[in-house]
Enzyme design. Structure first.
Site, PDB file in Angstrom:
ATOM      1  CD  GLU A   1      16.684  60.601  53.469  1.00  0.00           C
ATOM      2  OE1 GLU A   1      15.850  60.307  52.573  1.00  0.00           O
ATOM      3  OE2 GLU A   1      16.761  60.002  54.553  1.00  0.00           O
TER       4      GLU A   1
ATOM      5  CG  HIS B   1      12.062  63.665  54.710  1.00  0.00           C
ATOM      6  ND1 HIS B   1      12.481  62.408  55.104  1.00  0.00           N
ATOM      7  CD2 HIS B   1      12.693  63.909  53.538  1.00  0.00           C
ATOM      8  CE1 HIS B   1      13.338  61.939  54.224  1.00  0.00           C
ATOM      9  NE2 HIS B   1      13.484  62.831  53.258  1.00  0.00           N
TER      10      HIS B   1
ATOM     11  CG  ASP C   1      10.385  55.753  62.356  1.00  0.00           C
ATOM     12  OD1 ASP C   1       9.543  54.908  61.988  1.00  0.00           O
ATOM     13  OD2 ASP C   1      11.450  55.967  61.750  1.00  0.00           O
TER      14      ASP C   1
ATOM     15  CB  ALA D   1       2.315  57.850  54.476  1.00  0.00           C
TER      16      ALA D   1
END
Length: 289
Positions: free
Chosen positions: A17, A77, A109, A127
Site C-alpha cells: 500500500e 481507494h 475518515d 462502506a
C-alpha cells in the site's frame, strides 16, 4: 485483472500500500520507491485516498501510472468522504478508462480537525453503500473492503462489527484487508469468528512496520489498534538509547517476525503498509523468504 482472480490461484503473496505525496515535486521519489519494489513482484498494490479524500485526483493519476509504466496490478481507494453519485461515477469511469480493475471501498475518515465522521450525503454513509453502488453500476469491477481484527473504534461491539463486514462481503465485495495489528492472535481469532458466522472470502492481514515512535503512537490512536506493552517497551528503549535508526531496526525485526509467523501459519498473504519506504519493505520481505 480482478484481485479476486489472482487470489483464487492460492499462492502465497505480498501486496503493498502506497500513499499519494501531497506535493507533485515529491512524485519522482514516490515512483523511485515503486520501481525498487517491482523486484518483490507484489500480487497487487493499493493507493490511498488521502486524509478526508484530499488527494483523489492524485490517486487516479498514480494508479494509472503504476499500471501503465510499472506493470503493477493497482487498486484505488475510494471513500464516502464528500461523496455523491455523480462524483463516484466519474471517479469509477476514469478508473475504467485507465484499465484499473479494482477499488477498495471504505467509509473513510473525516478531514483532520473535523472530529467524528459526518456523512456529506445520506446515500453514502458507510462502506456498504459504496459497495452496493459499485456493484450496481460497475459489476465487472473488483471490490475490496476493510476489516478490523481489534474492532472498529466506533463499533458498538465486536460481534456487530463482524456483521458489518459480512454485509459488505455479501453485497458483492471480493475480499477484505485488515487494519494494522501487532499481535497475530487478534488476526487468527478474528478469522475464526468470521468463518463461524459464514464469511468465506479471503481476509488478508495488513502489517505496518514501526519506523518511528511518535508516528506509530499516532497511527494506533487513530485506528484503534493496540501496541502490546512488550513491543512498546522495546521501541521506547531503542528510541532512548539509539534514536530513530535504532527504532527502525527494532521495528524491522518485529515486522519480519510477525510476517513470517502469519505466512507460516496459513495466512493467504500479507499486505504491507509501505509508508512509501522501499528499503524498509525490501528488508522485511527478504527476511521472510
Amino acid at each position: 485483472m480482478r484481485i479476486a482472480d489472482l487470489l483464487s490461484k492460492g499462492e502465497r503473496f505480498f501486496s503493498l500500500e502506497f500513499f499519494p505525496p501531497k506535493e507533485r515535486p515529491a512524485w519522482p521519489e514516490f515512483f523511485a520507491a515503486a520501481e525498487r519494489l517491482k523486484s518483490v513482484n507484489p500480487l497487487f498494490v493499493s493507493v490511498t485516498y488521502g486524509a478526508g479524500g484530499g488527494t483523489q485526483s492524485n490517486t487516479l493519476e498514480l494508479v494509472a501510472r503504476l499500471k501503465k509504466d510499472y506493470g503493477f496490478e493497482p487498486m484505488a481507494h475510494l471513500t464516502c468522504v464528500g461523496a455523491s453519485g455523480e462524483f463516484i461515477n466519474g471517479f469509477l469511469d476514469n478508473l475504467a478508462k485507465d484499465g484499473i480493475d479494482n477499488v477498495l471501498a471504505l467509509r473513510g475518515d473525516p478531514p483532520r480537525g473535523d472530529g467524528a465522521f459526518k456523512p456529506n450525503n445520506k446515500d453514502f454513509s458507510y462502506a456498504c453503500d459504496l459497495v452496493r453502488f459499485i456493484r450496481k453500476g460497475f459489476p465487472k469491477l473488483g471490490v475490496g473492503v476493510a476489516a478490523y481484527p481489534e474492532t472498529h473504534p466506533e463499533a458498538v461491539s465486536p460481534a456487530e462489527d463482524l456483521l458489518h463486514l459480512k454485509e459488505k462481503l455479501e453485497l458483492g465485495s471480493d475480499f477484505a484487508i485488515t487494519q494494522l495489528f501487532f499481535d497475530n492472535s487478534y488476526y487468527w481469532d478474528f478469522v475464526k469468528k468470521a468463518r463461524a458466522i459464514g464469511i468465506e472470502k479471503p481476509i488478508i492481514p495488513g502489517v505496518l512496520p514501526i519506523v518511528n515512535l511518535a508516528g506509530v503512537k499516532r497511527i494506533v490512536s487513530l485506528c484503534g489498534a493496540k501496541l502490546p506493552p512488550e513491543i512498546l517497551a522495546r521501541v521506547e528503549e531503542a528510541d532512548a538509547t539509539g534514536g530513530a535508526k535504532a527504532v527502525e531496526e527494532v521495528g524491522l525485526e518485529i515486522a519480519r517476525k510477525q510476517v513470517r509467523a502469519l505466512l507460516e501459519n496459513g495466512a493467504p498473504g500479507v499486505h504491507l503498509y509501505t509508508l512509501n519506504r522501499a528499503e524498509t519493505c525490501l528488508k522485511i520481505i527478504e527476511g521472510c523468504a
